[in-house]
Write an enzyme that holds these catalytic residues in place. Structure first.
Site, PDB file in Angstrom:
ATOM      1  N   SER A 144       0.849  -1.187   0.000  1.00  0.00           N
ATOM      2  CA  SER A 144       0.000   0.000   0.000  1.00  0.00           C
ATOM      3  C   SER A 144       0.882   1.232   0.000  1.00  0.00           C
ATOM      4  O   SER A 144       2.065   1.181   0.386  1.00  0.00           O
ATOM      5  CB  SER A 144      -0.882   0.013   1.259  1.00  0.00           C
ATOM      6  OG  SER A 144      -1.528   1.259   1.444  1.00  0.00           O
ATOM      7  N   TYR A 150      -2.443  -1.181  10.360  1.00  0.00           N
ATOM      8  CA  TYR A 150      -2.537  -1.511   8.940  1.00  0.00           C
ATOM      9  C   TYR A 150      -1.272  -1.093   8.205  1.00  0.00           C
ATOM     10  O   TYR A 150      -0.686  -1.880   7.442  1.00  0.00           O
ATOM     11  CB  TYR A 150      -3.761  -0.813   8.339  1.00  0.00           C
ATOM     12  CG  TYR A 150      -3.894  -0.950   6.844  1.00  0.00           C
ATOM     13  CD1 TYR A 150      -4.428  -2.097   6.280  1.00  0.00           C
ATOM     14  CD2 TYR A 150      -3.502   0.080   5.996  1.00  0.00           C
ATOM     15  CE1 TYR A 150      -4.559  -2.223   4.899  1.00  0.00           C
ATOM     16  CE2 TYR A 150      -3.632  -0.032   4.621  1.00  0.00           C
ATOM     17  CZ  TYR A 150      -4.165  -1.187   4.076  1.00  0.00           C
ATOM     18  OH  TYR A 150      -4.291  -1.301   2.712  1.00  0.00           O
TER      19      TYR A 150
END
Length: 299
Positions: free
Chosen positions: A190, A203
């Site tokens: 990401s 995350y």
């Protein structure tokens, strides 16, 4: 209708700038209940045979990026095993229909990726259902917004790691005996691996771990003729966003204020990166992170 992925046009306007209403669902959420519904490329992705005969296992394949990848792979000629949670069956059925409409085999395997034993079962069922396995795409992820570290429970922290980091480890380890030279593994990091959002601390940490895991694994496995690469998406409109993946009050501006492109991505725009890294076109690419983030600068 948006033109297919080969049409020349202005990328800023290829998909609309969305301003989603504030909306929330319990995890894991259903894409079909979102407003607007994310675009998986159902009406636009055009295959050209780049994955003919391949046999792919895709996690998180019920919705979002994983679903867009499953549809693209099928239209490129691959059979697909879809991994997803049982609660996501409604969304998964839609993707199975798309895969089968492309004339490819769809093997649906619902279950919980946080379980090592299920990950091993998933690989076994993929091999049995498709008659082999030569492509793994790990997309499934857990993302829960919490303003401070004190509000991240021990249980959330562990489950985020088990979903985002442990599951790819379990799956790759179980799959290796079945992967011949020429096989590929694509993991999903990401933008958060480089620019961690302070309210998505757990995350973001997992995404950095995935990046490092993949680069080390790539060096190990290229000696066996197996390529490992990473896609690092930027803001993309998926079910993660409406299940407390981000601050709910920020949804109307999702992606538009962050990306130089001026909008969030749709899952259909992420899929071609996975196709490229799985196809033979990328035969000299290993240990690479392909950032698909609308122009946000990363190291």
């Amino acid at each position: 209708m948006t033109s297919d992925q080969y049409t020349f046009d202005d990328p800023r306007h290829r998909y609309p700038v969305i301003s989603p209403e504030v909306q929330q669902q319990p995890e894991p959420g259903l894409q079909s209940a979102m407003t607007p519904v994310p675009d998986l490329g159902e009406a636009t992705y055009r295959g050209t045979g780049r994955l003919t005969g391949r046999k792919a296992l895709i996690t998180g394949a019920d919705s979002g990026i994983g679903a867009a990848v499953a549809i693209a792979f099928a239209r490129e000629g691959a059979d697909v095993t879809l991994s997803y949670l049982p609660e996501e069956e409604e969304d998964a059925r839609h993707v199975v229909e798309q895969v089968e409409a492309a004339g490819r085999k769809a093997v649906a395997v619902p279950g919980d990726l946080t379980s090592a034993s299920f990950c091993r079962e998933l690989v076994a069922r993929a091999v049995e259902g498709m008659g082999g396995l030569d492509a793994i795409v790990n997309v499934a992820g857990k993302q829960v917004w919490q303003p401070t570290i004190e509000e991240i429970s021990d249980e959330q922290f562990e489950e985020t790691f088990r979903t985002n980091v442990f599951a790819p480890f379990f799956i790759v380890k179980a799959a290796l005996p079945h992967l011949a030279p020429g096989s590929t593994i694509v993991n999903t990091a990401s933008l958060e691996a480089y620019v961690p959002a302070p309210d998505r601390l757990d995350y973001a940490t997992t995404k950095g771990a995935i990046n490092n895991f993949s680069k080390g694994l790539a060096q190990q496995l290229i000696t066996r003729g197996i390529r490992v690469n990473v896609v690092a998406p930027g803001p993309t409109w998926t079910a993660l966003q409406v299940t407390r993946g981000v601050d709910p009050e920020t949804l109307p501006e999702f992606g538009s204020s962050e990306s130089p492109m001026g909008r969030a991505a749709q899952p259909a725009e992420q899929a071609p990166a996975y196709v490229f890294l799985t196809s033979a076109e990328s035969s000299f690419v290993a240990g690479e992170t392909l950032n698909v983030n609308g122009g946000m600068v990363t190291p």
